[in-house]
Design an enzyme around this catalytic site. Structure first.
Site, PDB file in Angstrom:
ATOM      1  N   CYS A   1       0.839  -1.193   0.000  1.00 24.32           N
ATOM      2  CA  CYS A   1       0.000   0.000   0.000  1.00 24.32           C
ATOM      3  C   CYS A   1       0.889   1.264   0.000  1.00 24.32           C
ATOM      4  O   CYS A   1       1.793   1.393  -0.805  1.00 24.32           O
ATOM      5  CB  CYS A   1      -0.953  -0.052   1.185  1.00 24.32           C
ATOM      6  SG  CYS A   1      -2.398   1.017   1.057  1.00 24.32           S
ATOM      7  N   GLY A   2       0.662   2.193   0.904  1.00 27.40           N
ATOM      8  CA  GLY A   2       1.438   3.425   0.940  1.00 27.40           C
ATOM      9  C   GLY A   2       2.917   3.216   1.217  1.00 27.40           C
ATOM     10  O   GLY A   2       3.738   4.081   0.904  1.00 27.40           O
TER      11      GLY A   2
END
Length: 217
Positions: free
Chosen positions: A135-136
């Site tokens: 993800c991030g």
């Protein structure tokens, strides 16, 4: 073997994405890998009320203390960790990465990482120790290593952050949430996690594969 899990608080709005962290623990336990959670001992950027998703302007919290909520009693301040203690690093997602571990929310494409976080990631990479990100966490990894060590092969899903990744000399591959991308040369493994799905069961497949692949690098 001991893997570091880099946390940025507790809760998607101002810290680590809890589900991704728990799925990481689950996979590490499955493969019987010891791990230690790590977070910077610093003031949180701000506090989000996760019920109404509003910022609480008068409330101040500490990233390390908040991270300890999901640290399972195994957490250390980032400035008390030495790279020699770790055999690998995993970076789960969450908006806290963009608020507490970097200044992305302020400077967007020109953002920089927290100095201690930047040093940790670069030292792990220079020591040829494997790094996993989801993800991030993929964006953080790209910003930290892409310009100096690139091109790196990292993944995304649904085009999330693709332009930003490419700006940082990343070769971007679109994946489903239950898939992984292994950059063998750089010893980096990525999976989309919440970038690819809201389905935790499907996400679990990607995180499990990430941990398993990390152990072979």
């Amino acid at each position: 073997m001991r893997i570091g899990v880099l946390l940025s608080g507790c809760g998607i709005g101002d810290g680590s994405q809890i589900e991704e962290v728990i799925l990481t623990y689950l996979a590490l336990d499955k493969y019987k890998v010891d791990y230690i959670c790590i977070a910077p001992n610093k003031k949180q950027f701000h506090t989000v009320n996760h019920l109404d998703e509003q910022i609480e302007p008068k409330e101040e919290r500490n990233v390390l203390i908040e991270s300890a909520r999901i640290g399972r009693g195994k957490i250390r301040a980032l400035d008390h960790i030495h790279v020699e203690e770790l055999d690998g690093l995993i970076i789960p997602g969450g908006i806290g990465l963009f608020k507490n571990l970097s200044n992305y929310v302020m400077d967007k494409e020109q953002f920089v990482l927290d100095e201690q976080v930047d040093t940790l990631i670069k030292c792990m990479h220079q020591s040829q120790k494997p790094i996993g990100a989801m993800c991030g966490g993929i964006v953080l990894l790209a910003r930290c290593l892409g310009s100096t060590e690139g091109p790196l092969n990292l993944c995304t899903s649904h085009g999330a952050y693709k332009q930003l990744l490419e700006m940082n000399h990343i070769i971007v591959e679109e994946l489903e949430a239950d898939e992984i991308l292994v950059d063998t040369y750089h010893k980096i493994v990525t999976t989309p996690a919440f970038l690819g799905t809201q389905d935790l069961y499907k996400m679990m497949g990607g995180v499990d594969k990430l941990v398993k692949a990390l152990l072979t690098l």
